[in-house]
Design a protein around this motif. Structure first.
Motif, PDB file in Angstrom:
ATOM      1  N   LEU A  67       1.405  -3.489   7.127  1.00 54.85           N
ATOM      2  CA  LEU A  67       0.601  -2.995   6.115  1.00 54.85           C
ATOM      3  C   LEU A  67       0.523  -3.718   4.752  1.00 54.85           C
ATOM      4  CD1 LEU A  67       1.226   0.741   6.631  1.00 54.85           C
ATOM      5  CD2 LEU A  67      -0.596  -0.588   7.544  1.00 54.85           C
ATOM      6  N   ALA A  72       6.021  -1.056  10.216  1.00 56.32           N
ATOM      7  CA  ALA A  72       5.187  -0.786   8.806  1.00 56.32           C
ATOM      8  C   ALA A  72       4.896  -1.857   8.101  1.00 56.32           C
ATOM      9  CB  ALA A  72       6.047   0.281   7.896  1.00 56.32           C
ATOM     10  N   SER A 124       0.671  -1.117   0.078  1.00 51.88           N
ATOM     11  CA  SER A 124       0.026   0.020  -0.055  1.00 51.88           C
ATOM     12  C   SER A 124       1.090   1.129   0.056  1.00 51.88           C
ATOM     13  CB  SER A 124      -1.218   0.089   1.044  1.00 51.88           C
ATOM     14  OG  SER A 124       0.046   0.054   2.489  1.00 51.88           O
ATOM     15  N   GLY A 125       0.041   2.213  -0.487  1.00 48.41           N
ATOM     16  CA  GLY A 125       1.150   3.756  -0.525  1.00 48.41           C
ATOM     17  C   GLY A 125       1.432   4.159   0.974  1.00 48.41           C
ATOM     18  N   ARG A 126       0.504   3.776   1.841  1.00 51.77           N
ATOM     19  CA  ARG A 126       0.627   3.988   3.172  1.00 51.77           C
ATOM     20  C   ARG A 126       2.103   3.355   3.960  1.00 51.77           C
ATOM     21  NH1 ARG A 126      -3.014   2.970   8.718  1.00 51.77           N
ATOM     22  NH2 ARG A 126      -1.739   4.015  10.267  1.00 51.77           N
ATOM     23  N   TRP A 127       2.359   2.018   3.345  1.00 49.63           N
ATOM     24  CA  TRP A 127       3.518   1.442   3.895  1.00 49.63           C
ATOM     25  C   TRP A 127       4.810   2.255   3.044  1.00 49.63           C
ATOM     26  CZ3 TRP A 127       7.271  -0.955   0.660  1.00 49.63           C
ATOM     27  CH2 TRP A 127       8.362  -1.579   1.022  1.00 49.63           C
ATOM     28  N   THR A 128       4.561   2.499   1.961  1.00 47.75           N
ATOM     29  CA  THR A 128       5.731   3.382   1.234  1.00 47.75           C
ATOM     30  C   THR A 128       6.007   4.690   2.080  1.00 47.75           C
ATOM     31  OG1 THR A 128       5.388   2.450  -0.908  1.00 47.75           O
ATOM     32  CG2 THR A 128       6.485   4.279  -0.978  1.00 47.75           C
ATOM     33  N   LEU A 129       4.915   5.452   2.599  1.00 48.81           N
ATOM     34  CA  LEU A 129       4.954   6.541   3.216  1.00 48.81           C
ATOM     35  C   LEU A 129       5.868   6.440   4.486  1.00 48.81           C
ATOM     36  CD1 LEU A 129       4.478   9.565   3.398  1.00 48.81           C
ATOM     37  CD2 LEU A 129       2.177   8.876   4.295  1.00 48.81           C
ATOM     38  N   GLU A 130       5.097   5.238   5.283  1.00 46.08           N
ATOM     39  CA  GLU A 130       5.644   5.228   6.629  1.00 46.08           C
ATOM     40  C   GLU A 130       7.281   4.734   6.617  1.00 46.08           C
ATOM     41  OE1 GLU A 130       3.976   2.754   9.379  1.00 46.08           O
ATOM     42  OE2 GLU A 130       1.958   3.733   9.250  1.00 46.08           O
TER      43      GLU A 130
END
Length: 523
Positions: free
Chosen positions: A508, A505, A451-457
């Motif tokens: 996710l 992370a 997910s994009g949230r994993w990349t962000l974290e």
């Protein structure tokens, strides 16, 4: 009528370029100038001659090496790359102090202690590339086809050109090696660093008639006494005790910039003057070529001279740090090389202030700090990507390989740490390895639909690591902390929050297998 295909082997033309009379003349000039003329006539003229000769010789040498490594490379391409790479490299090195430091370290690793300085006036030699280009235009018309002629150039000219370019003239670092008294006059002996080890040259002397206030060149008779020539002349004497007060004695502390004092004729000793270990650690990185484990940044010899009024002065030879002097009133001062012209490099004869430092004084240290920070950031990305890839179904082999490579990298750093001058080389060598590992760690997670949230974290964890690691690394550039080990240890500890965030992370990333649903009540 068919047109024959152009000859794709570039070696005959580039070998003709290397054997052009102007190129051979540049080779001879470079060797003679670096090893004879520079020593006999040091100055700007001989320095620029080396630049001109090197710019004429280096492009055909690079072109020949390229065609040997890639036999199908067209001659024009090899010549263009030779001219372009030499022009770009010369411009960068002569324009940037950091690039010059990197080049000096690389050259020293190949051919022994070498010094390459950033000097924008050397860019005036760049038109010599036009002569190299003219030689190429003439040489390509008559490529070397005969096997015997090619062998001569390969076996004679190519090694000679490579050695001439790599083997620069010896570095003449000033080195305070002697402190003596000659006819109640202080005598300071300045050696030439690496040149003394190779050629066994004698030191240059400076004399003081007023107990170290002013300094002058020695007279002919003093030179004869100092060098032991012209028969049995009374030579210089290095003494550790005052003749007026025999109980007052001094001695150097081996391996340190320190002097001890005795008030009872040598039965007991206590510190008289010292540069602290932390301050000396900063000096070790400010001076080029400090010797194995910094042995040249240490007290070498001292002498005591009485001033005739019941007081005395002490002159201490401190190797690359120059001379230190105890004044008659008991105060100590680091003089450097008693004459700014004698010191020359890197501080124009004056020693750097202890306890204070700037990145500009520290050569490649900013590059080392940058690479260390990037290495720590890549480590966080690699660990986070490895766990995410494992959850995405890549198996346990990837985290194991990443851990092994990371441990090997840091073990290598621990091995080269004691020397410290080439620590940044190890970092530079391992950075591409870690970047490659990083791709293997992150791509599987992204390809499995992370997910994009994993990349962000993960990116936030990396940014946090870089910010926290920067604090001790930037402080280290200014001498706080002074020791490289301490700075890198603190930077490594600073990665813990980022590692925890990146590890967390991974939750996710969805595993490839379906999550079993809890069994419901029987119907």
């Amino acid at each position: 009528m068919s047109v024959p295909a152009p000859h794709r082997d570039g070696a005959p033309a580039t070998l003709a370029w290397l054997g052009h009379p102007a190129t051979v003349a540049a080779l001879v000039l470079l060797v003679v100038n670096d090893h004879l003329l520079k020593a006999a006539f040091p100055g700007a003229l001989t320095g620029k001659l080396s630049d001109v000769a090197g710019l004429v010789l280096a492009p055909p040498l690079v072109a020949v090496l390229l065609t040997l490594l890639a036999p199908r490379l067209p001659a024009r391409t090899a010549a263009g790359l030779g001219l372009g790479l030499v022009a770009a490299g010369f411009t960068v090195v002569k324009s940037s102090g950091y690039a010059a430091t990197v080049a000096s370290a690389a050259w020293s690793a190949v051919s022994g202690p070498s010094l390459i300085r950033a000097d924008r006036t050397d860019l005036l030699a760049l038109p010599a590339l036009a002569l190299a280009g003219w030689c190429w235009a003439r040489a390509r018309r008559e490529p070397v086809r005969r096997r015997s002629a090619r062998l001569v150039r390969l076996l004679v000219l190519l090694p000679a050109a490579a050695l001439a370019v790599a083997a620069t003239s010896p570095v003449h670092y000033p080195d305070a090696v002697r402190a003596a008294v000659l006819d109640e006059r202080l005598a300071a002996g300045i050696g030439h660093g690496y040149a003394d080890q190779v050629f066994g040259s004698t030191p240059d002397w400076r004399m003081s008639d007023d107990a170290g206030v002013t300094w002058r060149d020695p007279t002919r008779s003093e030179i004869e006494a100092l060098t032991g020539t012209n028969g049995p002349v009374a030579g210089p004497v290095s003494r550790g005790c005052s003749t007026a007060v025999p109980a007052r004695c001094y001695r150097v502390v081996p391996g340190r910039l320190a002097v001890e004092q005795s008030d009872d004729g040598g039965r007991s000793w206590h510190p008289a003057w010292a540069v602290t270990g932390a301050q000396r650690a900063v000096l070790l990185r400010q001076y080029p070529d400090p010797g194995p484990r910094g042995e040249r940044i240490a007290a070498q010899e001292l002498t005591v001279r009485d001033t005739g009024d019941g007081r005395h002065v002490v002159l201490v030879a401190n190797g690359r740090d120059g001379f230190a002097l105890r004044r008659p009133d008991g105060t100590w001062e680091r003089l450097g090389f008693v004459d700014a012209q004698a010191g020359g490099y890197p501080f124009d004869g004056r020693p750097p202030a202890v306890g204070r430092s700037t990145p500009a004084d520290r050569g490649a240290d900013p590059l080392l700090a940058l690479l260390a920070g990037l290495m720590l950031g890549v480590s966080v990305l690699a660990v986070s990507g490895a766990r995410a890839g494992f959850r995405a179904g890549n198996g346990p082999w990837l985290p194991t390989c990443l851990a092994a490579l990371g441990a090997t990298a840091w073990a290598l750093l621990a091995v080269v740490w004691p020397g410290e001058p080439h620590l940044w080389l190890a970092l530079l060598a391992w950075l591409p390895v870690l970047l490659g590992v990083l791709l293997f760690a992150l791509v599987p997670a992204w390809s499995r639909g992370a997910s994009g949230r994993w990349t962000l974290e993960v990116l936030l964890a990396t940014a946090l690591t870089l910010a926290l690691a920067a604090l001790p690394l930037v402080g280290w550039l200014y001498g706080r902390p002074a020791y490289t080990r301490t700075a890198l240890l603190l930077a490594a500890v600073a990665t813990v929050p980022g590692l925890l965030l990146g590890w967390r992370a991974a939750r996710l990333v969805d595993p490839p297998w379906p999550t079993p649903r809890p069994a419901g009540p029987p119907r």
